[in-house]
Design a protein around this motif. Sequence first.
Motif, short mmCIF file in Angstrom:
data_model
loop_
_atom_site.label_atom_id
_atom_site.label_comp_id
_atom_site.label_asym_id
_atom_site.label_seq_id
_atom_site.Cartn_x
_atom_site.Cartn_y
_atom_site.Cartn_z
N UNK A 1 0.81 -1.23 0.00
CA UNK A 1 0.00 0.00 0.00
C UNK A 1 0.84 1.27 0.00
N UNK A 2 2.08 1.21 -0.47
CA UNK A 2 2.95 2.38 -0.55
C UNK A 2 3.41 2.53 -2.00
N UNK A 3 3.35 3.75 -2.50
CA UNK A 3 3.72 4.02 -3.89
C UNK A 3 5.22 4.30 -3.99
N UNK A 4 5.83 3.74 -5.04
CA UNK A 4 7.25 3.92 -5.29
C UNK A 4 7.45 4.53 -6.68
N UNK A 5 8.39 5.46 -6.76
CA UNK A 5 8.84 6.00 -8.04
C UNK A 5 10.24 5.46 -8.29
N UNK A 6 10.45 4.91 -9.48
CA UNK A 6 11.77 4.40 -9.85
C UNK A 6 12.28 5.15 -11.07
N UNK A 7 13.54 5.55 -11.01
CA UNK A 7 14.21 6.20 -12.13
C UNK A 7 15.38 5.34 -12.55
N UNK A 8 15.62 5.30 -13.84
CA UNK A 8 16.75 4.56 -14.39
C UNK A 8 17.94 5.52 -14.45
N UNK A 9 19.05 5.14 -13.79
CA UNK A 9 20.23 5.99 -13.76
C UNK A 9 21.27 5.52 -14.75
N UNK B 1 22.55 14.96 -21.39
CA UNK B 1 21.90 16.15 -20.82
C UNK B 1 21.71 15.96 -19.32
N UNK B 2 22.79 16.03 -18.55
CA UNK B 2 22.65 15.79 -17.10
C UNK B 2 21.83 16.86 -16.39
N UNK B 3 21.79 18.06 -16.92
CA UNK B 3 21.02 19.13 -16.27
C UNK B 3 19.52 18.81 -16.30
N UNK B 4 19.03 18.32 -17.43
CA UNK B 4 17.63 17.94 -17.55
C UNK B 4 17.32 16.76 -16.62
N UNK B 5 18.25 15.81 -16.55
CA UNK B 5 18.08 14.66 -15.67
C UNK B 5 18.04 15.09 -14.20
N UNK B 6 18.90 16.03 -13.82
CA UNK B 6 18.91 16.52 -12.44
C UNK B 6 17.59 17.20 -12.08
N UNK C 1 13.38 5.69 -5.68
CA UNK C 1 14.56 4.84 -5.81
C UNK C 1 15.19 5.02 -7.19
N UNK C 2 16.50 4.77 -7.27
CA UNK C 2 17.25 4.86 -8.52
C UNK C 2 17.77 3.46 -8.86
N UNK C 3 17.53 3.02 -10.09
CA UNK C 3 18.03 1.74 -10.58
C UNK C 3 19.15 2.04 -11.57
N UNK D 1 28.54 7.97 -12.63
CA UNK D 1 27.71 9.05 -13.16
C UNK D 1 26.48 9.27 -12.28
N UNK D 2 25.82 8.20 -11.92
CA UNK D 2 24.61 8.30 -11.09
C UNK D 2 24.92 8.89 -9.72
N UNK D 3 26.02 8.43 -9.11
CA UNK D 3 26.40 8.98 -7.80
C UNK D 3 26.78 10.45 -7.90
N UNK D 4 27.45 10.84 -8.98
CA UNK D 4 27.80 12.25 -9.17
C UNK D 4 26.56 13.12 -9.28
#
Length: 123
Positions: free
Chosen positions: A60-68, A73-78, A96-98, A106-109
């Motif tokens: 019963x909890x909603x999760x958002x997942x993004x692919x890293x 275009x890192x600015x748009x991703x940020x 969460x980030x996958x 890159x993802x950690x940066x």
Amino acid sequence: MIQIEKKDNAAFFKESVNYLENLGFENIKADVEGYETPKSYIKQDGDVKITPDITATKSARKYYFEIGLKSDKPRLLKSKWRFIDVLSRMNDHRFRIITTKGHYKFTNDVLNDLNLHKTLIKL
């Protein structure tokens, strides 16, 4: 992942969805063929449209997942990740980030630039 790069990384996208299904997530919505598209958010004064990569529910909890993955275009991703983080905290959801091998740094940066402290889901 931004919209332009989704077609190039469709295989990893489907692998991520299968991984989430195996973990027991339900009502999965993904921006890929065969799944319903998640709700999009449109910037009020422009034509910028933000769609989370994957949304799902579990216990019963909603999760958002993004692919890293590495992006031109890192600015748009940020800005997308910042918006989804604020949205998830505002509504008491989870974000969460996958990512995968070769994209960890890159993802950690990007996360460090945004001052977000997320544990990555590594496939």
